[in-house]
Design an enzyme around this catalytic site. Structure first.
Site, PDB file in Angstrom:
ATOM      1  NE  ARG A   1      35.830  34.392  10.578  1.00 11.23           N
ATOM      2  CZ  ARG A   1      34.836  34.129   9.719  1.00 11.23           C
ATOM      3  NH1 ARG A   1      33.713  34.843   9.757  1.00 11.23           N
ATOM      4  NH2 ARG A   1      34.951  33.166   8.836  1.00 11.23           N
TER       5      ARG A   1
ATOM      6  CB  VAL B   1      29.615  38.922  27.312  1.00 14.58           C
ATOM      7  CG1 VAL B   1      28.187  38.678  26.831  1.00 14.58           C
ATOM      8  CG2 VAL B   1      30.280  40.042  26.498  1.00 14.58           C
TER       9      VAL B   1
ATOM     10  CG  HIS C   1      31.012  33.862  25.898  1.00 14.25           C
ATOM     11  ND1 HIS C   1      30.431  34.602  26.903  1.00 14.25           N
ATOM     12  CD2 HIS C   1      32.309  34.258  25.854  1.00 14.25           C
ATOM     13  CE1 HIS C   1      31.320  35.416  27.425  1.00 14.25           C
ATOM     14  NE2 HIS C   1      32.487  35.224  26.820  1.00 14.25           N
TER      15      HIS C   1
ATOM     16  CG  HIS D   1      36.911  33.057  24.738  1.00 14.70           C
ATOM     17  ND1 HIS D   1      37.063  34.289  24.137  1.00 14.70           N
ATOM     18  CD2 HIS D   1      36.247  33.285  25.903  1.00 14.70           C
ATOM     19  CE1 HIS D   1      36.533  35.225  24.918  1.00 14.70           C
ATOM     20  NE2 HIS D   1      36.039  34.646  26.000  1.00 14.70           N
TER      21      HIS D   1
HETATM   22  P1  5GP Z   1      34.552  37.461  27.876  1.00 15.63           P
HETATM   23  O1  5GP Z   1      35.474  38.631  28.131  1.00 15.63           O
HETATM   24  O2  5GP Z   1      33.193  37.685  28.504  1.00 15.63           O
HETATM   25  O3  5GP Z   1      35.129  36.119  28.216  1.00 15.63           O
HETATM   26  O4  5GP Z   1      34.354  37.389  26.302  1.00 15.63           O
HETATM   27  C1  5GP Z   1      33.552  38.272  25.590  1.00 15.63           C
HETATM   28  C2  5GP Z   1      34.111  38.298  24.192  1.00 15.63           C
HETATM   29  O5  5GP Z   1      33.132  38.836  23.334  1.00 15.63           O
HETATM   30  C3  5GP Z   1      35.368  39.163  24.067  1.00 15.63           C
HETATM   31  O6  5GP Z   1      36.460  38.372  23.619  1.00 15.63           O
HETATM   32  C4  5GP Z   1      34.973  40.229  23.052  1.00 15.63           C
HETATM   33  O7  5GP Z   1      36.005  40.562  22.155  1.00 15.63           O
HETATM   34  C5  5GP Z   1      33.779  39.586  22.343  1.00 15.63           C
HETATM   35  N1  5GP Z   1      32.819  40.571  21.844  1.00 15.63           N
HETATM   36  C6  5GP Z   1      32.275  41.599  22.548  1.00 15.63           C
HETATM   37  N2  5GP Z   1      31.422  42.291  21.779  1.00 15.63           N
HETATM   38  C7  5GP Z   1      31.422  41.683  20.561  1.00 15.63           C
HETATM   39  C8  5GP Z   1      30.724  41.938  19.333  1.00 15.63           C
HETATM   40  O8  5GP Z   1      29.933  42.880  19.196  1.00 15.63           O
HETATM   41  N3  5GP Z   1      30.972  41.087  18.299  1.00 15.63           N
HETATM   42  C9  5GP Z   1      31.829  40.017  18.412  1.00 15.63           C
HETATM   43  N4  5GP Z   1      31.992  39.249  17.320  1.00 15.63           N
HETATM   44  N5  5GP Z   1      32.501  39.760  19.546  1.00 15.63           N
HETATM   45  C10 5GP Z   1      32.298  40.568  20.605  1.00 15.63           C
END
Ligand code: 5GP
Length: 115
Positions: free
Chosen positions: A30, A96, A100, A102
């Site tokens: 999640r 990150v 990944h 969403h």
């Molecule tokens: P991005 O911004 O790279 O597309 O998505 C990274 C996602 O990882 C973000 O939506 C953020 O909320 C999620 N995220 C970052 N750190 C953690 C964590 O420690 N645990 C979980 N479950 N999600 C995380």
């Protein structure tokens, strides 16, 4: 060597997060900051690929495995319909750099892209 990503650390159990589903090469958790009623992440177990462009070029079968995992968790945690979003690059909101997807579902508003 760079530091392991937050998702690698979750997979290793170093950061707490329930692994809600997994396949041979991918897992799902999640999102810690949900942007939709159902907001899950599907992630390769390897952090070799930074983003979906690298993944598609380097291992299209693994990209297909992520899509299949997204489909099964959307069926289990939402009504089966979902948005699949790969933020690609900092300007698009990627924070990150361990690829990944969403998986957004559950009562999304119609007609908008952002959920
Ligand atoms: P991005 O911004 O790279 O597309 O998505 C990274 C996602 O990882 C973000 O939506 C953020 O909320 C999620 N995220 C970052 N750190 C953690 C964590 O420690 N645990 C979980 N479950 N999600 C995380």
């Amino acid at each position: 060597m760079s530091e392991p990503s937050v998702f690698t650390r979750i997979l290793r159990g170093e950061i707490p997060s329930e692994i809600i589903a997994e396949t041979e090469n991918a897992f799902a958790i999640r999102d810690i900051a949900p942007q939709a009623p159902v907001h899950l992440l599907v992630i390769p177990k390897s952090e070799r690929y930074r983003d979906v462009v690298e993944l598609a070029a380097g291992d299209p079968a693994l990209l297909a495995e992520l899509v299949g995992l997204a489909n099964s968790i959307a069926a289990e945690h939402a009504d089966g319909d979902f948005r699949l979003i790969f933020n690609t690059g900092p300007g698009a909101g990627q924070t990150v750099f361990h690829v990944h997807a969403h998986v957004l579902g559950g009562g999304l508003s119609e007609g908008s892209l952002g959920g």
